[in-house]
Write an enzyme that holds these catalytic residues in place. Structure first.
Site, PDB file in Angstrom:
ATOM      1  CE  LYS A   1      -6.032  -4.539   6.916  1.00 54.18           C
ATOM      2  NZ  LYS A   1      -5.863  -3.413   5.972  1.00 54.18           N
TER       3      LYS A   1
ATOM      4  CD  GLN B   1      -7.589  -0.199   5.305  1.00 55.71           C
ATOM      5  OE1 GLN B   1      -7.027  -0.885   6.142  1.00 55.71           O
ATOM      6  NE2 GLN B   1      -7.907  -0.677   4.111  1.00 55.71           N
TER       7      GLN B   1
ATOM      8  CG  ASP C   1      -0.308  -2.476   3.869  1.00 50.09           C
ATOM      9  OD1 ASP C   1      -0.754  -3.627   4.030  1.00 50.09           O
ATOM     10  OD2 ASP C   1      -0.973  -1.441   4.053  1.00 50.09           O
TER      11      ASP C   1
END
Ligand code: NAD
Length: 282
Positions: free
Chosen positions: A53, A97, A120
């Site tokens: 990422k 994460q 997200d």
């Protein structure tokens, strides 16, 4: 093999090329998009995802910062970091994460991210907005799958769509996005009876299970679009999806490979959400 391959790598590269131009524009206007990535502990898979990422951010000119915390971090410390990132004007997207170590309450942490920076798309506010069709951040993997389906030219209205898997991050939101495009949607899960019979109805079949090569050729309707979200290792240690590629590609009309299908799209959608967030903050 009769199925056409949906090349996720190529589609993602095209989307990222467009985003790069937008990032340059925003940066010139003093609004460089910024992503904060929070990683807790030393899960090797999480480390790979976080590195990918950050690398993609650098390629596109997006500012990124990593907050790597030890497994011993407390919930209060983590919430405090998120509060700071919520207030930081350089940061337009915050990504924690997953999975988090077991002693941390994942939902509590995710709920603390400002919905305006929830790139997200996991915050209940954004999930709710998606459900009722309001604008908001869409979860990256299901949004990426929708882009891949679009590539086939198939019009979803009235089509039989089957999603295998009902997780909060893939299966459930996937079903909602297919429904939003007027598909007739069925969700299968670990307690579904006769999975094969349900899958065979599908014009569009999305597999998000996490079981190597579960979906085989005889479970697929001839000509179907088959999207494989799974990332697994088979008995030989090879990276495979939830779909048995060799048999399904004999039957399906379209199929995504693993790797090179959904994976690159997930990162591209994260970048798109981050750019969208920076644009909205103007
Ligand atoms: P999960 O474990 O949270 O959910 C799996 C789902 O599959 C559950 O809802 C369960 O009911 C269902 N299931 C389990 N066994 C089944 C069976 N035999 N028949 C039917 N349904 C069954 O997993 P997840 O987070 O949704 O991820 C699914 C897969 O997708 C994993 O392999 C994961 O690594 C992969 N993944 C890939 C990406 C990507 O970017 N490509 C992103 C997220 C997840």
């Amino acid at each position: 093999m009769s199925a056409k391959i949906i090349d996720g790598k190529a589609v993602a590269a095209r989307i990222c090329e467009e985003l790069k131009a937008k990032v340059a524009e925003l940066t010139a206007a003093g609004k460089q998009p910024g992503l904060a990535v929070v990683i807790v502990g030393d899960n090797p898979a999480s480390r790979v995802y976080v590195n990918n990422k950050k690398k993609k951010c650098a390629e596109l000119g997006i500012y990124s910062e990593e907050h790597a915390l030890p497994e011993s971090v407390t919930e209060a410390e983590l919430l405090d970091l998120i509060d700071r990132l919520n207030r930081d004007p350089k940061i337009h997207g915050i990504l924690v994460q997953l999975p988090l170590p077991g002693n941390l309450n994942e939902q509590l942490i995710l709920d603390r991210i400002s919905p305006a920076k929830d790139v997200d798309g996991f915050h209940p506010v954004n999930v709710g907005r998606m459900l009722i069709g309001l604008p908001g951040f869409l979860p990256c993997t299901p949004a990426g799958v929708m882009e891949l389906i679009k590539e086939t030219g198939m019009v979803l209205a009235g089509k039989e769509c089957v999603v295998v898997g009902r997780s909060n991050i893939v299966g459930k939101p996937q079903a909602i996005l297919l429904l939003r495009e007027h598909g007739t949607v069925t969700i299968c899960h670990s307690r579904t009876k006769d999975l094969g019979a349900v899958c065979r109805r599908a014009d569009i079949l999305v597999a998000a299970v996490g079981k190597a090569e579960l979906i085989t050729g005889e479970m697929v309707k001839p000509g179907a679009v088959v999207i494989d979200v799974g990332i697994n290792r088979n008995a030989a240690g090879k990276l495979v999806g939830d779909v048995h590629f060799d048999s399904v590609s004999q039957v399906a009309g379209w199929i995504t490979p693993v790797p090179g299908g959904v994976g690159p799209m997930t990162i591209a959608m994260l970048m798109r959400n981050t750019v969208q967030s920076a644009e909205q903050s103007r």
